[in-house]
Motif scaffolding. Sequence first.
Motif, PDB file in Angstrom:
ATOM      1  N   HIS A 121     -22.874  61.535 -64.195  1.00  0.00           N
ATOM      2  CA  HIS A 121     -22.464  61.869 -62.831  1.00  0.00           C
ATOM      3  C   HIS A 121     -20.969  61.687 -62.589  1.00  0.00           C
ATOM      4  O   HIS A 121     -20.479  61.999 -61.501  1.00  0.00           O
ATOM      5  CB  HIS A 121     -23.244  61.021 -61.809  1.00  0.00           C
TER       6      HIS A 121
ATOM      7  N   ARG B  90     -28.164  66.064 -55.097  1.00  0.00           N
ATOM      8  CA  ARG B  90     -29.032  67.212 -54.791  1.00  0.00           C
ATOM      9  C   ARG B  90     -29.002  68.226 -55.934  1.00  0.00           C
ATOM     10  O   ARG B  90     -28.833  69.428 -55.732  1.00  0.00           O
ATOM     11  CB  ARG B  90     -28.619  67.866 -53.485  1.00  0.00           C
TER      12      ARG B  90
ATOM     13  N   PRO C 231     -34.895  60.547 -70.327  1.00  0.00           N
ATOM     14  CA  PRO C 231     -34.762  61.991 -70.149  1.00  0.00           C
ATOM     15  C   PRO C 231     -33.345  62.420 -70.502  1.00  0.00           C
ATOM     16  O   PRO C 231     -32.472  61.568 -70.727  1.00  0.00           O
ATOM     17  CB  PRO C 231     -35.036  62.169 -68.650  1.00  0.00           C
TER      18      PRO C 231
ATOM     19  N   ALA D 126     -30.980  59.455 -64.871  1.00  0.00           N
ATOM     20  CA  ALA D 126     -30.913  60.820 -64.336  1.00  0.00           C
ATOM     21  C   ALA D 126     -31.431  60.962 -62.915  1.00  0.00           C
ATOM     22  O   ALA D 126     -30.833  61.663 -62.096  1.00  0.00           O
ATOM     23  CB  ALA D 126     -31.686  61.771 -65.256  1.00  0.00           C
ATOM     24  N   ASP D 127     -32.559  60.332 -62.612  1.00  0.00           N
ATOM     25  CA  ASP D 127     -33.244  60.626 -61.352  1.00  0.00           C
ATOM     26  C   ASP D 127     -32.416  60.261 -60.127  1.00  0.00           C
ATOM     27  O   ASP D 127     -32.399  61.005 -59.129  1.00  0.00           O
ATOM     28  CB  ASP D 127     -34.587  59.903 -61.291  1.00  0.00           C
ATOM     29  N   ASN D 128     -31.733  59.111 -60.165  1.00  0.00           N
ATOM     30  CA  ASN D 128     -30.925  58.705 -59.015  1.00  0.00           C
ATOM     31  C   ASN D 128     -29.804  59.704 -58.754  1.00  0.00           C
ATOM     32  O   ASN D 128     -29.514  60.054 -57.603  1.00  0.00           O
ATOM     33  CB  ASN D 128     -30.339  57.307 -59.234  1.00  0.00           C
TER      34      ASN D 128
ATOM     35  N   GLY E 215     -32.742  51.881 -57.588  1.00  0.00           N
ATOM     36  CA  GLY E 215     -32.535  53.253 -57.161  1.00  0.00           C
ATOM     37  C   GLY E 215     -31.112  53.562 -56.742  1.00  0.00           C
ATOM     38  O   GLY E 215     -30.824  54.664 -56.270  1.00  0.00           O
TER      39      GLY E 215
ATOM     40  N   GLY F 244     -35.427  55.748 -66.388  1.00  0.00           N
ATOM     41  CA  GLY F 244     -35.295  57.150 -66.003  1.00  0.00           C
ATOM     42  C   GLY F 244     -34.540  57.330 -64.706  1.00  0.00           C
ATOM     43  O   GLY F 244     -33.785  58.302 -64.539  1.00  0.00           O
ATOM     44  N   MET F 245     -34.707  56.397 -63.774  1.00  0.00           N
ATOM     45  CA  MET F 245     -33.983  56.465 -62.513  1.00  0.00           C
ATOM     46  C   MET F 245     -32.477  56.381 -62.745  1.00  0.00           C
ATOM     47  O   MET F 245     -31.702  57.203 -62.244  1.00  0.00           O
ATOM     48  CB  MET F 245     -34.440  55.326 -61.590  1.00  0.00           C
TER      49      MET F 245
ATOM     50  N   ARG G 205     -39.776  53.589 -65.961  1.00  0.00           N
ATOM     51  CA  ARG G 205     -39.459  54.266 -64.701  1.00  0.00           C
ATOM     52  C   ARG G 205     -38.036  53.950 -64.248  1.00  0.00           C
ATOM     53  O   ARG G 205     -37.279  54.852 -63.852  1.00  0.00           O
ATOM     54  CB  ARG G 205     -40.462  53.839 -63.624  1.00  0.00           C
TER      55      ARG G 205
ATOM     56  N   ARG H  14     -29.754  62.892 -59.623  1.00  0.00           N
ATOM     57  CA  ARG H  14     -30.302  64.168 -59.139  1.00  0.00           C
ATOM     58  C   ARG H  14     -30.606  64.097 -57.659  1.00  0.00           C
ATOM     59  O   ARG H  14     -30.372  65.058 -56.918  1.00  0.00           O
ATOM     60  CB  ARG H  14     -31.573  64.509 -59.929  1.00  0.00           C
ATOM     61  N   ARG H  15     -31.125  62.963 -57.213  1.00  0.00           N
ATOM     62  CA  ARG H  15     -31.397  62.810 -55.773  1.00  0.00           C
ATOM     63  C   ARG H  15     -30.110  62.735 -54.974  1.00  0.00           C
ATOM     64  O   ARG H  15     -29.963  63.417 -53.948  1.00  0.00           O
ATOM     65  CB  ARG H  15     -32.219  61.539 -55.573  1.00  0.00           C
TER      66      ARG H  15
END
Length: 372
Positions: free
Chosen positions: A13, A370, A8, A362-364, A309, A358-359, A355, A366-367
Amino acid sequence: MAVVIELPPLVDHHCHGIVRGDLGIASFEAYLTESDAPAASGTTYFDTQTGFAVRRWCPPLLGLEPHCPLARYLARRRELGAYETARLLLRGSGIGTYVVDTGLPGDLTTPAELAAAGGGAEREIVRLERLAEDVAETCDSAEALVEAVAEAVHAASDTAAGFKSITAYRHGLGLAPEPPPPGEVRRAAGTWLAARRDGGTRLTDPVLLRHLLWTAVATGLPLQLHTGFGDPDLRLHHADPALLTDFARATAGTGADLVLLHCYPYHRQAAYLANVFPHVYADVGLALTHVGARAGAVFAEFLELAPFGKLLFSTDAYGLPELYVTGAEAFRGAVREVLGGWVADGAWAAADARRVAGMVAADNARRLYRLP
């Protein structure tokens, strides 16, 4: 059969602004290294993994062939101008969100300017030591300084994605882990203010550094900590993230997460801490940029112990838009080499590889921060 792992838009960060003006060859070269000195006589920082990565990945984004001669690349850069060069490179990097440490000095782009050039979103990371030094300019007593720092951190927490500390540079990571008593903080604040009146400016007192860390922890926002290699102002053995073990233990349960930046060559220690402490995360940025074609090997070592994660992509790009491109491409190449290789060997399922990619991409982040 080759495994395609699509990523993605990346969340960078941890990054910094870029210079606004055009650069000559010497000023450009200076951003390719963590050294604060010119290259040794007869050598150049272009002959490094970072320098080669720039010549591999950046010329095509400016309409040139990969690995084109350096003089031709720099001439094209001048022809386009600083802004258009930055726009093309940033938009070609695949980065969609910039989480920017604004604590570095110099005429650098703001987070909003960086995101506008890159066509993405932005958030700010507030550097604690810079914040305290700015606040100290307005204070004439230890009590006023302690109060003003608390207010400034609290105010920053309303809009910032998190905080960052360069304690590794200013003292080293081997600090006492517990919050310092208020009396010690006031005495240290008074001593520092007196030193500032005598011409000193930098915050290096270990009591005040600990106080800043715990003040940030109290906000509940993520706290980024420089670990591992950096410029010669650092003592590398004082930046081993394993020195933060007691601090990690002391901050467990506070609600604040710790993010270990850069980590190399101690990335296995950082991965261990991320493994055993639920609130500790590790960053693969800067290391992958500087090891270049060896990024896959270093990325694989991060993945040995770190929970998937708990790993975060970043570039730590500073000064040059090229470093956003090389950081992103080093990461993408490492994902293809390592995760794709494990799928080809049958160790991982392709769906799991996609998966996890992607973590980390970006996904980690974003979580953790926040982000929308």
